[in-house]
Design a protein around this motif. Structure first.
Motif, PDB file in Angstrom:
ATOM      1  N   UNK A  44      -7.923  -5.139 -16.456  1.00 20.37           N
ATOM      2  CA  UNK A  44      -8.388  -5.689 -15.188  1.00 20.37           C
ATOM      3  C   UNK A  44      -7.777  -4.855 -14.077  1.00 20.37           C
ATOM      4  N   UNK A  45      -8.504  -3.874 -13.540  1.00 21.63           N
ATOM      5  CA  UNK A  45      -7.939  -2.969 -12.543  1.00 21.63           C
ATOM      6  C   UNK A  45      -7.665  -3.669 -11.203  1.00 21.63           C
ATOM      7  N   UNK A  46      -6.618  -3.203 -10.520  1.00 22.17           N
ATOM      8  CA  UNK A  46      -6.302  -3.639  -9.161  1.00 22.17           C
ATOM      9  C   UNK A  46      -6.435  -2.424  -8.247  1.00 22.17           C
ATOM     10  N   UNK A  47      -7.267  -2.548  -7.202  1.00 24.58           N
ATOM     11  CA  UNK A  47      -7.537  -1.396  -6.334  1.00 24.58           C
ATOM     12  C   UNK A  47      -6.989  -1.550  -4.915  1.00 24.58           C
ATOM     13  N   UNK A  48      -6.592  -2.763  -4.530  1.00 24.93           N
ATOM     14  CA  UNK A  48      -5.985  -2.980  -3.211  1.00 24.93           C
ATOM     15  C   UNK A  48      -4.831  -3.959  -3.367  1.00 24.93           C
ATOM     16  N   UNK A  49      -3.874  -3.887  -2.424  1.00 27.72           N
ATOM     17  CA  UNK A  49      -2.735  -4.818  -2.495  1.00 27.72           C
ATOM     18  C   UNK A  49      -3.202  -6.263  -2.367  1.00 27.72           C
ATOM     19  N   UNK A  50      -4.283  -6.487  -1.656  1.00 30.49           N
ATOM     20  CA  UNK A  50      -4.786  -7.850  -1.471  1.00 30.49           C
ATOM     21  C   UNK A  50      -5.268  -8.463  -2.780  1.00 30.49           C
ATOM     22  N   UNK A  51      -5.563  -7.625  -3.785  1.00 35.42           N
ATOM     23  CA  UNK A  51      -6.090  -8.135  -5.054  1.00 35.42           C
ATOM     24  C   UNK A  51      -4.994  -8.578  -6.027  1.00 35.42           C
ATOM     25  N   UNK A  52      -3.737  -8.229  -5.748  1.00 29.73           N
ATOM     26  CA  UNK A  52      -2.673  -8.471  -6.716  1.00 29.73           C
ATOM     27  C   UNK A  52      -2.637  -9.923  -7.188  1.00 29.73           C
ATOM     28  N   UNK A  53      -2.440 -10.849  -6.246  1.00 24.10           N
ATOM     29  CA  UNK A  53      -2.228 -12.245  -6.630  1.00 24.10           C
ATOM     30  C   UNK A  53      -3.433 -12.812  -7.380  1.00 24.10           C
ATOM     31  N   UNK A  54      -4.640 -12.536  -6.856  1.00 21.71           N
ATOM     32  CA  UNK A  54      -5.847 -13.069  -7.491  1.00 21.71           C
ATOM     33  C   UNK A  54      -6.047 -12.478  -8.883  1.00 21.71           C
ATOM     34  N   UNK A  55      -5.861 -11.157  -9.015  1.00 17.28           N
ATOM     35  CA  UNK A  55      -6.079 -10.501 -10.308  1.00 17.28           C
ATOM     36  C   UNK A  55      -5.066 -10.972 -11.344  1.00 17.28           C
ATOM     37  N   UNK A  56      -3.813 -11.082 -10.954  1.00 20.98           N
ATOM     38  CA  UNK A  56      -2.778 -11.540 -11.902  1.00 20.98           C
ATOM     39  C   UNK A  56      -3.077 -12.963 -12.362  1.00 20.98           C
ATOM     40  N   UNK A  57      -3.417 -13.837 -11.412  1.00 17.08           N
ATOM     41  CA  UNK A  57      -3.737 -15.222 -11.776  1.00 17.08           C
ATOM     42  C   UNK A  57      -4.946 -15.274 -12.710  1.00 17.08           C
ATOM     43  N   UNK A  58      -5.966 -14.527 -12.374  1.00 16.84           N
ATOM     44  CA  UNK A  58      -7.179 -14.507 -13.204  1.00 16.84           C
ATOM     45  C   UNK A  58      -6.873 -14.018 -14.621  1.00 16.84           C
ATOM     46  N   UNK A  59      -6.050 -12.980 -14.703  1.00 17.14           N
ATOM     47  CA  UNK A  59      -5.709 -12.411 -15.999  1.00 17.14           C
ATOM     48  C   UNK A  59      -4.890 -13.395 -16.846  1.00 17.14           C
ATOM     49  N   UNK A  60      -3.922 -14.049 -16.229  1.00 23.23           N
ATOM     50  CA  UNK A  60      -3.105 -15.013 -16.977  1.00 23.23           C
ATOM     51  C   UNK A  60      -3.938 -16.189 -17.468  1.00 23.23           C
ATOM     52  N   UNK A  61      -4.848 -16.657 -16.638  1.00 21.96           N
ATOM     53  CA  UNK A  61      -5.693 -17.779 -17.056  1.00 21.96           C
ATOM     54  C   UNK A  61      -6.598 -17.370 -18.212  1.00 21.96           C
ATOM     55  N   UNK A  62      -7.159 -16.159 -18.158  1.00 21.06           N
ATOM     56  CA  UNK A  62      -7.966 -15.663 -19.276  1.00 21.06           C
ATOM     57  C   UNK A  62      -7.145 -15.599 -20.556  1.00 21.06           C
TER      58      UNK A  62
END
Length: 265
Positions: free
Chosen positions: A205-223
């Motif tokens: 799950x790539x992260x391309x901006x600092x604003x995506x960190x929290x959302x991407x990490x949460x999404x990945x952990x839930x998956x």
């Protein structure tokens, strides 16, 4: 009598005991392995750690944990660069409530901060695999969740470490960080897909901006906790064209004949 006892002992030896007979059953054993190599600047480091802490406190993560058959997971966290940072380890904890998840997040936030030289994804995978194999839990699923913004350039070959993890029944998922892509190797998402991740259902799950960190990490952990299949926006592991899995080692050798990661402390 002696012959009967001998026979009973022999029969007992033929009946294998279950592995980890006293292990605690959990729905998932999850290792969070977080890159703190010096290519991560202090702002990225702080946002990344805060993203993990926020994800652990999020109601969606708690719901995913409680929805499993056992209603609990086992979780550990560590940071790595050229070596695993021993002072960054949050040891295995049972997460079975909002309180236990919050306590884990607080331990994570209290860790000493810092970035260090070197990028040894292989060392992180080897450490995570050993930690899962010796932790005293019996997980229905085993996952190493590894983040990073560059290719392996120190230690053993990354594919070898990945294959050892997968052969132990562990799924390796990746969180490649492309906020400031390296001009030498900008396609770190493809590298993670081909060289780092593996196992049934693995993904990046790539992260391309600092604003995506929290959302991407949460999404990945839930998956990972729910065991759900990733949506089409997530890259399935090994879905791209082949890449050079030794690109980091080759680049390091070309740029410098000497490389000394800091001593672990």
């Amino acid at each position: 009598m002696k012959a009967a006892l001998t026979l009973l002992l022999w029969l007992a030896c033929q009946w294998p005991l279950p592995a980890h007979a006293d292990a605690i059953p959990v729905d998932l054993e999850l290792v969070l392995a977080v890159d703190v190599s010096e290519s991560m600047d202090p702002e990225e480091f702080a946002i990344q750690r805060a993203g993990y802490a926020a994800a652990l406190r999020h109601p969606g993560f708690i719901r995913a944990v409680l929805s499993g058959p056992n209603g609990r997971i086992a979780l550990s966290y560590f940071e790595w660069a050229g070596t695993v940072r021993r002072r960054s380890i949050v040891p295995w904890q049972v997460i079975d409530s909002a309180d236990s998840a919050r306590a884990f997040a607080e331990m994570l936030e209290a860790l000493p901060a810092g970035v260090f030289r070197g990028t040894s994804i292989s060392a992180a995978l080897d450490f995570g695999t050993s930690s899962i194999e010796t932790n005293g839990f019996d997980g229905a699923r085993l996952v190493i969740d590894i983040s990073g913004d560059g290719p392996n350039n120190f230690g053993g070959p990354v594919e070898q470490a990945r294959d050892a993890a997968v052969s132990s029944g562990i799924v390796v998922n990746g969180l490649p960080i492309l906020i400031r892509p390296s001009p030498i190797f900008p396609a770190i998402d493809s590298y993670y897909a081909e060289c780092v991740t593996g196992g049934p259902g693995s993904f990046v799950l790539p992260i391309r901006t600092t604003a995506e960190f929290a959302t991407a990490i949460r999404r990945k952990l839930i998956l990972e906790v729910s065991g759900a299949s990733p949506d089409p926006q997530v890259i399935p592991a090994q879905a791209n064209a082949p890449v050079d899995c030794l690109i980091g080692e080759r680049t390091r050798q070309r740029l410098s004949d000497r490389f000394y990661p800091e001593l672990d402390r």
